[in-house]
Design a protein around this motif. Structure first.
Motif, PDB file in Angstrom:
ATOM      1  N   THR A 120      -5.180   3.139  -6.740  1.00 39.24           N
ATOM      2  CA  THR A 120      -4.856   2.337  -5.555  1.00 39.24           C
ATOM      3  C   THR A 120      -5.860   1.206  -5.339  1.00 39.24           C
ATOM      4  O   THR A 120      -5.557   0.258  -4.621  1.00 39.24           O
ATOM      5  N   SER A 162      -0.444   1.389 -11.815  1.00 33.54           N
ATOM      6  CA  SER A 162      -0.076   2.680 -12.366  1.00 33.54           C
ATOM      7  C   SER A 162       0.164   2.507 -13.860  1.00 33.54           C
ATOM      8  O   SER A 162       0.739   1.503 -14.286  1.00 33.54           O
ATOM      9  N   GLU A 200      -0.656   8.902  -3.491  1.00 30.93           N
ATOM     10  CA  GLU A 200      -1.819   8.004  -3.490  1.00 30.93           C
ATOM     11  C   GLU A 200      -3.130   8.772  -3.631  1.00 30.93           C
ATOM     12  O   GLU A 200      -4.123   8.214  -4.094  1.00 30.93           O
ATOM     13  N   LYS A 203      -4.570  -1.265  -7.745  1.00 33.72           N
ATOM     14  CA  LYS A 203      -3.136  -1.456  -7.458  1.00 33.72           C
ATOM     15  C   LYS A 203      -2.344  -1.421  -8.771  1.00 33.72           C
ATOM     16  O   LYS A 203      -1.574  -2.341  -9.097  1.00 33.72           O
ATOM     17  N   SER A 260       0.857  -1.191   0.000  1.00 30.59           N
ATOM     18  CA  SER A 260       0.000   0.000   0.000  1.00 30.59           C
ATOM     19  C   SER A 260       0.885   1.230   0.000  1.00 30.59           C
ATOM     20  O   SER A 260       1.039   1.908   1.028  1.00 30.59           O
TER      21      SER A 260
END
Lengths: 109, 116
Positions: free
Chosen positions: A68, A73, A52, A71, A29
């Protein structure tokens, strides 16, 4: 254990097109995510950092998104040029940088 | 500003030997981190130095040790070299008192170590 995955295959695109590179992570995270460029035999060079609570960040022809929930990018290079050919590394920020293996991008004229 | 400088650029050592790599951080930076990058892999964190102390350490054996000097420069020492230690060793520096989380790291060009 923490795992970071980037496109396993090299990405070949034609000059002028948009390159999209993916970074997925598990068991992590991160509050921050960074993208670096690395040329053969050289050290990585910082490109962008996204937090985030930021969905998207732009810098010139570069754009990064950070989801997020998924999870994931995504790293985009618009109007790509042969000079953009390099390996691009995704790094999750902790007390140190936790890097993926990188994706090799080749932009052909 | 010379940025982060590392020496030597290339090095060949024999198994069992010891090696020392050196790093000078970017001007104004006091935090130095070392990474190992094997061929085709991303950099792996070895350890980080701040105020001459090892602040954090990655999953590397005790054969890997380091030092930071009062001028913030740093050394990486590897004892009892193994063939698997062959890699590009990267030094990265970051500004005063920050951690790696929310600031960019400045990398040197690396030292290519070959163990034969």
């Amino acid at each position: 254990s923490q795992k970071i995955e980037q496109n396993s295959e090299a990405l070949n695109i034609q000059e002028g097109k948009t390159a999209t590179l993916t970074c997925n992570y598990t068991n992590y995270s991160p509050a921050y995510l960074q993208w670096y460029r690395q040329d053969p035999g050289r050290g990585p060079v910082f490109l962008l950092l996204i937090r985030e609570n930021e969905k998207e960040k732009r810098k010139e022809r570069l754009k990064v998104t950070f989801d997020t929930t998924l999870k994931q990018s995504l790293f985009h290079i618009t109007a790509s040029q042969p000079a953009d050919s390099a390996t691009y590394l995704c790094a999750l920020s902790g007390y140190a940088l936790n890097f993926g293996k990188g994706t090799s991008l080749l932009v052909t004229p | 500003d010379a940025g982060v400088t590392q020496s030597p650029t290339h090095l060949i050592k024999t198994r069992g030997q010891q090696v020392t790599l050196r790093c000078s951080p970017k001007s104004g930076h006091d935090t130095v981190s070392w990474y190992q990058q094997a061929l085709g892999q991303g950099p792996q964190f070895i350890f980080q130095y701040y105020e001459e102390e090892e602040r954090q350490r990655g999953n590397f054996p005790d054969r890997f040790s380091g030092h930071q000097f009062p001028n913030y420069s740093s050394e990486l020492n590897v004892n009892a070299l193994l063939l698997g230690d062959s890699a590009l060793y990267l030094c990265a520096s970051s500004p005063e008192g920050t951690d790696s989380m929310n600031t960019e790291a400045f990398f040197g060009q690396g030292t290519r170590l070959t163990v034969v």
